[in-house]
Motif scaffolding. Structure first.
Motif, PDB file in Angstrom:
ATOM      1  N   ILE A   1      -4.610   7.159  -0.503  1.00 15.12           N
ATOM      2  CA  ILE A   1      -4.766   8.531  -0.975  1.00 15.12           C
ATOM      3  C   ILE A   1      -3.797   9.460  -0.248  1.00 15.12           C
ATOM      4  O   ILE A   1      -3.172  10.337  -0.858  1.00 15.12           O
ATOM      5  CB  ILE A   1      -6.227   8.991  -0.804  1.00 15.12           C
ATOM      6  N   VAL A   2      -3.657   9.259   1.072  1.00 17.40           N
ATOM      7  CA  VAL A   2      -2.717  10.091   1.834  1.00 17.40           C
ATOM      8  C   VAL A   2      -1.291   9.847   1.358  1.00 17.40           C
ATOM      9  O   VAL A   2      -0.478  10.779   1.268  1.00 17.40           O
ATOM     10  CB  VAL A   2      -2.852   9.815   3.345  1.00 17.40           C
TER      11      VAL A   2
ATOM     12  N   VAL B   1       7.708   9.393  -3.771  1.00 15.58           N
ATOM     13  CA  VAL B   1       6.937   9.138  -4.987  1.00 15.58           C
ATOM     14  C   VAL B   1       6.906   7.649  -5.309  1.00 15.58           C
ATOM     15  O   VAL B   1       5.861   7.107  -5.696  1.00 15.58           O
ATOM     16  CB  VAL B   1       7.521   9.943  -6.166  1.00 15.58           C
ATOM     17  N   SER B   2       8.029   6.956  -5.133  1.00 18.59           N
ATOM     18  CA  SER B   2       8.073   5.517  -5.403  1.00 18.59           C
ATOM     19  C   SER B   2       7.120   4.757  -4.487  1.00 18.59           C
ATOM     20  O   SER B   2       6.353   3.895  -4.933  1.00 18.59           O
ATOM     21  CB  SER B   2       9.503   4.995  -5.210  1.00 18.59           C
ATOM     22  N   TYR B   3       7.160   5.082  -3.212  1.00 19.98           N
ATOM     23  CA  TYR B   3       6.273   4.425  -2.250  1.00 19.98           C
ATOM     24  C   TYR B   3       4.807   4.710  -2.578  1.00 19.98           C
ATOM     25  O   TYR B   3       3.960   3.808  -2.559  1.00 19.98           O
ATOM     26  CB  TYR B   3       6.606   4.884  -0.833  1.00 19.98           C
ATOM     27  N   ALA B   4       4.491   5.983  -2.877  1.00 18.08           N
ATOM     28  CA  ALA B   4       3.110   6.360  -3.184  1.00 18.08           C
ATOM     29  C   ALA B   4       2.608   5.641  -4.432  1.00 18.08           C
ATOM     30  O   ALA B   4       1.447   5.240  -4.499  1.00 18.08           O
ATOM     31  CB  ALA B   4       3.021   7.878  -3.383  1.00 18.08           C
TER      32      ALA B   4
ATOM     33  N   LEU C   1     -12.630  11.477  10.354  1.00 15.03           N
ATOM     34  CA  LEU C   1     -11.355  11.566  11.049  1.00 15.03           C
ATOM     35  C   LEU C   1     -10.197  11.181  10.127  1.00 15.03           C
ATOM     36  O   LEU C   1      -9.135  11.811  10.137  1.00 15.03           O
ATOM     37  CB  LEU C   1     -11.379  10.652  12.274  1.00 15.03           C
ATOM     38  N   ALA C   2     -10.417  10.139   9.305  1.00 11.22           N
ATOM     39  CA  ALA C   2      -9.360   9.691   8.389  1.00 11.22           C
ATOM     40  C   ALA C   2      -9.015  10.773   7.375  1.00 11.22           C
ATOM     41  O   ALA C   2      -7.840  11.017   7.078  1.00 11.22           O
ATOM     42  CB  ALA C   2      -9.808   8.418   7.675  1.00 11.22           C
ATOM     43  N   THR C   3     -10.040  11.438   6.829  1.00  7.67           N
ATOM     44  CA  THR C   3      -9.774  12.484   5.839  1.00  7.67           C
ATOM     45  C   THR C   3      -9.148  13.713   6.495  1.00  7.67           C
ATOM     46  O   THR C   3      -8.250  14.342   5.922  1.00  7.67           O
ATOM     47  CB  THR C   3     -11.066  12.892   5.114  1.00  7.67           C
TER      48      THR C   3
ATOM     49  N   ALA D   1      -9.891   4.282 -11.243  1.00 10.06           N
ATOM     50  CA  ALA D   1      -9.376   5.029 -12.395  1.00 10.06           C
ATOM     51  C   ALA D   1      -8.471   6.168 -11.953  1.00 10.06           C
ATOM     52  O   ALA D   1      -7.399   6.396 -12.528  1.00 10.06           O
ATOM     53  CB  ALA D   1     -10.543   5.563 -13.230  1.00 10.06           C
ATOM     54  N   SER D   2      -8.900   6.887 -10.906  1.00  7.86           N
ATOM     55  CA  SER D   2      -8.121   8.017 -10.425  1.00  7.86           C
ATOM     56  C   SER D   2      -6.775   7.568  -9.886  1.00  7.86           C
ATOM     57  O   SER D   2      -5.723   8.146 -10.210  1.00  7.86           O
ATOM     58  CB  SER D   2      -8.902   8.748  -9.318  1.00  7.86           C
ATOM     59  N   MET D   3      -6.770   6.515  -9.061  1.00  7.22           N
ATOM     60  CA  MET D   3      -5.517   6.015  -8.498  1.00  7.22           C
ATOM     61  C   MET D   3      -4.576   5.530  -9.591  1.00  7.22           C
ATOM     62  O   MET D   3      -3.367   5.816  -9.574  1.00  7.22           O
ATOM     63  CB  MET D   3      -5.816   4.875  -7.519  1.00  7.22           C
TER      64      MET D   3
END
Length: 266
Positions: free
Chosen positions: A153-154, A38-41, A9-11, A216-218
């Motif tokens: 991620i969202v 972008v700043s928040y993300a 459900l989350a994805t 690593a990805s984040m």
């Protein structure tokens, strides 16, 4: 509600939310709005990586040196993958230019959507699929960690989907077609989460590795893709605003984690 249901459900909601926001805001989106997102993300991604995912990965593996080495290897791998995408895009654009020189002219929209647009959507689909795997790995470890990972991620996906939407529209793609492309791409996250949920328990030691790669990805996305775009606004006022919004992103992830921990205890 079971952890698997929450994970899927989350994805699903996250993917639909990011596409919906992109659809609603592209018509009147300004540079300042995108910059704020972008700043928040950026803050949310870095907070999730270093406050939640990395400590959990180290705890699960029991070996800090091994885990941090995996994070470093992941960052280098993501660098090479992004370099490969750029290389293919540059060569595809060169081939398009050559076809125009030799008299085989294509419209600008056809070239962009057929080459650059397709490459962008394929890369985004794969990235969403991997994101789904990472969310599933986090949910299998702990529900609160999974929710925090999904939120982070969202938070990144929303400005990314906005960027994808703008590129497709600029290339001559209709709004309906651009929405369909982005929607199909976002569903890859749910597919990745579902497949990973079945496969990860059969792979001994896979969860700590996936968590390290998630970190690593984040980190790579925040540092290599998002922060450079913030440097395009170097004024003092813009910098203060960016720092405040990054802090808000970090605080929201940290606060969400604490709240979920409190709820899970009770």
């Amino acid at each position: 509600m079971t952890p698997l249901t929450l994970c899927l459900l989350a994805t699903l909601v996250g993917g639909l939310l990011s596409v919906g926001v992109a659809l609603l805001t592209t018509a009147s989106m300004s540079r300042s709005t995108l910059s704020r997102l972008v700043s928040y993300a950026t803050g949310a991604l870095l907070a999730a990586a270093f406050f939640n995912v990395l400590p959990e990965a180290i705890h699960e593996s029991g070996n800090a040196q091994e885990t941090t080495s995996l994070v470093l290897a992941g960052i280098v791998t993501f660098f090479l993958l992004e370099k490969l995408v750029i290389w293919h895009h540059d060569h595809g654009q060169a081939a398009s230019d050559a076809s125009v020189v030799h008299g085989h002219h294509q419209g600008r929209g056809d070239v962009e959507v057929g080459r650059g647009g397709l490459l962008m959507m394929l890369g985004d689909t794969f990235h969403n699929f991997v994101d789904g795997i990472l969310v599933a790995a986090a949910f299998q470890q702990d529900v609160s960690l999974g929710l925090v990972t999904a939120v982070a991620i969202v938070a990144h996906e929303i400005p990314q989907e906005l960027g994808d939407f703008v590129v497709l529209l600029h290339a001559g793609c209709s709004r309906r077609r651009a929405m369909a492309f982005n929607l199909l791409s976002s569903l890859a996250m749910t597919l990745g989460a579902g497949l990973a949920w079945l496969a990860l328990p059969l792979m001994d030691g896979a969860v700590p590795v996936c968590l390290a790669l998630a970190c690593a990805s984040m980190t790579y996305v925040a540092m290599a893709d998002l922060i450079p775009s913030l440097h395009r606004h170097p004024s003092l006022g813009a910098t203060v605003q960016q720092l405040a919004l990054m802090g808000a992103g970090m605080a929201s992830v940290a606060g969400a984690h604490e709240l979920l921990e409190l709820v899970s205890v009770h």
